[in-house]
Design a protein around this motif. Structure first.
Motif, PDB file in Angstrom:
ATOM      1  N   LYS A 157      -4.647  50.092 -27.768  1.00 32.70           N
ATOM      2  CA  LYS A 157      -3.514  50.261 -26.846  1.00 32.70           C
ATOM      3  C   LYS A 157      -3.554  51.587 -26.093  1.00 32.70           C
ATOM      4  O   LYS A 157      -2.874  51.750 -25.085  1.00 32.70           O
ATOM      5  CB  LYS A 157      -2.191  50.095 -27.587  1.00 32.70           C
ATOM      6  CG  LYS A 157      -1.918  51.118 -28.656  1.00 32.70           C
ATOM      7  CD  LYS A 157      -0.642  50.765 -29.389  1.00 32.70           C
ATOM      8  CE  LYS A 157      -0.420  51.649 -30.608  1.00 32.70           C
ATOM      9  NZ  LYS A 157       0.730  51.174 -31.376  1.00 32.70           N
ATOM     10  N   TYR A 158      -4.387  52.533 -26.543  1.00 30.40           N
ATOM     11  CA  TYR A 158      -4.510  53.823 -25.866  1.00 30.40           C
ATOM     12  C   TYR A 158      -5.692  53.864 -24.892  1.00 30.40           C
ATOM     13  O   TYR A 158      -5.928  54.879 -24.248  1.00 30.40           O
ATOM     14  CB  TYR A 158      -4.648  54.950 -26.892  1.00 30.40           C
ATOM     15  CG  TYR A 158      -3.438  55.026 -27.786  1.00 30.40           C
ATOM     16  CD1 TYR A 158      -2.202  55.448 -27.290  1.00 30.40           C
ATOM     17  CD2 TYR A 158      -3.520  54.663 -29.125  1.00 30.40           C
ATOM     18  CE1 TYR A 158      -1.088  55.505 -28.098  1.00 30.40           C
ATOM     19  CE2 TYR A 158      -2.407  54.724 -29.942  1.00 30.40           C
ATOM     20  CZ  TYR A 158      -1.195  55.143 -29.435  1.00 30.40           C
ATOM     21  OH  TYR A 158      -0.085  55.194 -30.237  1.00 30.40           O
ATOM     22  N   ILE A 159      -6.416  52.777 -24.770  1.00 27.84           N
ATOM     23  CA  ILE A 159      -7.580  52.731 -23.878  1.00 27.84           C
ATOM     24  C   ILE A 159      -7.112  52.310 -22.486  1.00 27.84           C
ATOM     25  O   ILE A 159      -6.493  51.264 -22.325  1.00 27.84           O
ATOM     26  CB  ILE A 159      -8.645  51.746 -24.424  1.00 27.84           C
ATOM     27  CG1 ILE A 159      -9.176  52.229 -25.768  1.00 27.84           C
ATOM     28  CG2 ILE A 159      -9.776  51.582 -23.417  1.00 27.84           C
ATOM     29  CD1 ILE A 159     -10.076  51.245 -26.477  1.00 27.84           C
ATOM     30  N   HIS A 160      -7.426  53.140 -21.509  1.00 24.22           N
ATOM     31  CA  HIS A 160      -7.033  52.851 -20.129  1.00 24.22           C
ATOM     32  C   HIS A 160      -8.237  52.661 -19.210  1.00 24.22           C
ATOM     33  O   HIS A 160      -8.083  52.186 -18.085  1.00 24.22           O
ATOM     34  CB  HIS A 160      -6.125  53.956 -19.595  1.00 24.22           C
ATOM     35  CG  HIS A 160      -4.899  54.139 -20.429  1.00 24.22           C
ATOM     36  ND1 HIS A 160      -3.887  53.200 -20.486  1.00 24.22           N
ATOM     37  CD2 HIS A 160      -4.544  55.122 -21.285  1.00 24.22           C
ATOM     38  CE1 HIS A 160      -2.947  53.612 -21.316  1.00 24.22           C
ATOM     39  NE2 HIS A 160      -3.319  54.772 -21.825  1.00 24.22           N
ATOM     40  N   THR A 161      -9.415  53.070 -19.691  1.00 23.46           N
ATOM     41  CA  THR A 161     -10.657  52.919 -18.925  1.00 23.46           C
ATOM     42  C   THR A 161     -11.759  52.446 -19.863  1.00 23.46           C
ATOM     43  O   THR A 161     -11.918  52.993 -20.959  1.00 23.46           O
ATOM     44  CB  THR A 161     -11.079  54.260 -18.282  1.00 23.46           C
ATOM     45  OG1 THR A 161     -10.028  54.727 -17.444  1.00 23.46           O
ATOM     46  CG2 THR A 161     -12.355  54.098 -17.464  1.00 23.46           C
TER      47      THR A 161
END
Length: 189
Positions: A157-161
Motif C-alpha cells: 500500500k506504500y508503493i506508488h512507483t
C-alpha cells in the motif's frame, strides 16, 4: 546389520536426500518466487483484472543489454500512469545495428521487489526467443496490470512507483533458423 553396512546405508540415504533436494530446489524456488513475488518476479494472467480502482500508480520502464549483446534496446515510453487494475500496454524497441543476425532472450524483474507479486503480465516478449536480422528494428509489446490487492497489502500500500526492467542477452543462433529468416524479406523501419 554390521556397523559398516549401517554407516554405508546412512551415507547413501544422506546422498540421495541431498541430491533430491538439490534437484527440487530450482523448480521450488521458481514456484516460491512466482507465488510471493520474491525477487521481483511477476505474476501471470490470461486476462486483465476485473476490478479497476480510482487510485493510480506510476510505472517506469527500464531497458539494458548484456555487455556482450550488440543490440540497442530501450523503452518507447519511459513512464506511464495507470489506475490500479487497469490494463497497460507498453512497447520496447530493439535494434540490431550489426551485419549479422542476432538472437536474444530477455530477463526481467520488478522493483521494488515487494511489488513483484502484484505486477501481473498478460503478454510479454520475454517469454519468446527474439531474432533480429542485420539492421532490423522492432517494437515488442508487454501487456500488464497492477493487482488491486496491492492497496490492502501491508507493504504494497506504500508503493506508488513500480519499475519494470528488461535485460537482453545474446543466445545461440540456430543455423536453420537463420537461413529461414535470411530468405524472407525484412521490413525495416
Amino acid at each position: 546389520m554390521t556397523p559398516k553396512t549401517k554407516t554405508l546405508s546412512q551415507t547413501l540415504a544422506v546422498v540421495v536426500l541431498m541430491g533430491s533436494l538439490a534437484w527440487a530446489s530450482v523448480p521450488f524456488y521458481d514456484w516460491f518466487c512466482r507465488v510471493t513475488g520474491f525477487g521481483g518476479v511477476t505474476g501471470m494472467a490470461e486476462l486483465g483484472s476485473d476490478t479497476i480502482l480510482d487510485e493510480t500508480i506510476k510505472i517506469r520502464f527500464d531497458a539494458s543489454v548484456d555487455k556482450d549483446m550488440k543490440w540497442r534496446f530501450k523503452p518507447v515510453k519511459r513512464t506511464m500512469e495507470l489506475k490500479i487494475g487497469e490494463t497497460g500496454l507498453a512497447f520496447y524497441e530493439a535494434y540490431n545495428p550489426t551485419d549479422r543476425p542476432i538472437a536474444g532472450s530477455a530477463s526481467y524483474n520488478v522493483t521494488p521487489y515487494q511489488a513483484g507479486g502484484f505486477f501481473t503480465k498478460i503478454d510479454c516478449f520475454c517469454f519468446e526467443e527474439q531474432l533480429l536480422m542485420p539492421n532490423e528494428r522492432v517494437q515488442m509489446p508487454v501487456t500488464f496490470y497492477v493487482d488491486p490487492d496491492i492497496v490492502d497489502d501491508r507493504e504494497g500500500k506504500y508503493i506508488h512507483t513500480i519499475t519494470l526492467s528488461y535485460t537482453f542477452h545474446e543466445i545461440d543462433l540456430h543455423e536453420a533458423q537463420a537461413a529461414l529468416r535470411i530468405d524472407t524479406p525484412i521490413k525495416r523501419n
